[in-house]
Scaffold this motif. Sequence first.
Motif, short mmCIF file in Angstrom:
data_model
loop_
_atom_site.label_atom_id
_atom_site.label_comp_id
_atom_site.label_asym_id
_atom_site.label_seq_id
_atom_site.Cartn_x
_atom_site.Cartn_y
_atom_site.Cartn_z
N VAL A 1 -29.39 -51.68 -12.79
CA VAL A 1 -30.32 -52.75 -12.38
C VAL A 1 -29.51 -53.94 -11.90
O VAL A 1 -28.40 -54.17 -12.38
CB VAL A 1 -31.22 -53.22 -13.55
CG1 VAL A 1 -32.25 -52.18 -13.89
CG2 VAL A 1 -30.40 -53.62 -14.75
N SER B 1 -28.62 -60.48 -13.21
CA SER B 1 -29.32 -61.70 -12.80
C SER B 1 -28.36 -62.72 -12.22
O SER B 1 -27.59 -63.33 -12.94
CB SER B 1 -30.08 -62.29 -13.98
OG SER B 1 -29.26 -62.37 -15.11
N LYS C 1 -39.81 -57.61 -15.15
CA LYS C 1 -38.76 -56.65 -14.77
C LYS C 1 -37.57 -56.77 -15.69
O LYS C 1 -37.14 -57.89 -16.03
CB LYS C 1 -38.26 -56.94 -13.36
CG LYS C 1 -39.18 -56.54 -12.27
CD LYS C 1 -38.37 -56.39 -10.95
CE LYS C 1 -39.28 -56.25 -9.76
NZ LYS C 1 -39.80 -57.53 -9.26
N TRP C 2 -36.97 -55.63 -16.06
CA TRP C 2 -35.74 -55.67 -16.86
C TRP C 2 -34.58 -56.06 -15.96
O TRP C 2 -34.37 -55.45 -14.91
CB TRP C 2 -35.48 -54.30 -17.49
CG TRP C 2 -36.40 -54.04 -18.63
CD1 TRP C 2 -37.45 -53.16 -18.65
CD2 TRP C 2 -36.39 -54.69 -19.91
NE1 TRP C 2 -38.09 -53.23 -19.87
CE2 TRP C 2 -37.46 -54.15 -20.66
CE3 TRP C 2 -35.58 -55.68 -20.50
CZ2 TRP C 2 -37.73 -54.57 -21.97
CZ3 TRP C 2 -35.86 -56.09 -21.79
CH2 TRP C 2 -36.93 -55.53 -22.52
N THR C 3 -33.86 -57.08 -16.35
CA THR C 3 -32.76 -57.61 -15.55
C THR C 3 -31.51 -57.71 -16.41
O THR C 3 -31.59 -58.18 -17.56
CB THR C 3 -33.12 -59.03 -15.05
OG1 THR C 3 -34.46 -59.00 -14.57
CG2 THR C 3 -32.20 -59.49 -13.96
N LEU D 1 -36.24 -59.33 -20.16
CA LEU D 1 -37.45 -59.06 -19.39
C LEU D 1 -37.85 -60.35 -18.67
O LEU D 1 -38.25 -61.32 -19.30
CB LEU D 1 -38.57 -58.61 -20.35
CG LEU D 1 -39.81 -58.00 -19.72
CD1 LEU D 1 -39.48 -56.76 -18.91
CD2 LEU D 1 -40.83 -57.65 -20.80
N ASP E 1 -40.08 -61.92 -15.50
CA ASP E 1 -41.18 -61.68 -14.57
C ASP E 1 -41.56 -60.19 -14.53
O ASP E 1 -41.73 -59.60 -13.46
CB ASP E 1 -40.80 -62.15 -13.15
CG ASP E 1 -40.36 -63.62 -13.16
OD1 ASP E 1 -40.94 -64.40 -13.94
OD2 ASP E 1 -39.42 -63.98 -12.41
N GLN F 1 -30.09 -56.62 -21.45
CA GLN F 1 -31.11 -56.87 -20.42
C GLN F 1 -32.19 -57.79 -20.97
O GLN F 1 -32.55 -57.69 -22.15
CB GLN F 1 -31.77 -55.55 -20.00
CG GLN F 1 -30.82 -54.57 -19.35
CD GLN F 1 -31.53 -53.32 -18.86
OE1 GLN F 1 -32.56 -52.93 -19.41
NE2 GLN F 1 -31.00 -52.69 -17.84
#
Length: 337
Positions: A33, A36, A236-238, A232, A234, A230
Amino acid sequence: MENKLVSSWCKNVQTLPESYIFPPDERPGEIAVPLSGSSPIIDFNTDHALILQQVNKAGQDFGYFQVINHGISETLLEETVSVFKEFFNMPAEEQANYYSVDPNSKCRLYTSTYNYSNEDTHYWRDNLTHNCHPLEDNLPFWPEKPANYREVVSAYSVETKKLITKISDVISEGLGFEKGYLGGELSKVQLLSVNYYPPCPDPNLALGMHSHCDPNLFTVLYQGNVYGLQILKDGKWTGVEPLPNAFVVFIGCQLQIISNDKLKSVTHRAVTNPKEARVSVGTFVIPSSDCHIEPVSDLGKTSTKNPLYKAYQYKEFLHTYATKHGDFEAVLQFYKL
Ligand SMILES: O=C(O)CCC(=O)C(=O)O
Ligand SMILES: [Fe+2]
């Protein structure tokens, strides 16, 4: 209970055992993924007013931030991680001396979660947990092996205590409380919780740690340089990028409630990787069990005028958190006015 630590049997295993395979809708999926890019990074060796502002903003928008230039030496961080790696690589017979799933035990070494025997699927992690301060009361319960465990982990605990005070003061000031407001009973316990995630044969099917919000005041996590954390964001897992010598600070559930939702607690989890063992060293800052918690207005002197949550004792919160299986949204609803 029998020693089920992943670290004690996984070296001989090439395929992920069935009991570690999550159902398709709970799997982490593609682990690559995006990390960020806008992840909040705060330099603690800069202008004080700027730090307060950045901590407040990160706590509101992200529920976590990374701290660099915090004053803890790179050498100590490396030594600490290396002691824990050695600990989790000791022979299974040695590890068995510390194995305990009793939540009241002063030093606990366990695997997956405390609920191992009732879990549908296990997490690919082992954990060692013990209290840190006062050192003289707690140290006798710490592992005696590796030989330098107590020396190195004492130094780490003392240094993280200083950092915790700095963080606690900037959060207090940022919220408009007096310096030291979040100290005392609100920060009574410093609990060390070390996670060890061995290389995993199939990281797309497994999880290292379940999705959760930290139930305490705040958490200071050293995640070394191996990716796995990770958040969460918005929906989504980031990924939270591992930065050299940085600490990740998580706003805990108590800070969200005390700040009347000014600061947010973020949902996070850990994924695994096929190549490198990952060690994450968490220090949980925890209120005393009788501590009175309620939303507080500026300066921390009186209850806020429009509190979103009712008051409670920390031990009641923990009970509610357990009955709601760690679902923070459900716990918030329970205390909502
Ligand atoms: O291993 C990690 O990065 C996450 C650890 C964590 O969230 C915890 O110990 O509460
Ligand atoms: Fe956590």
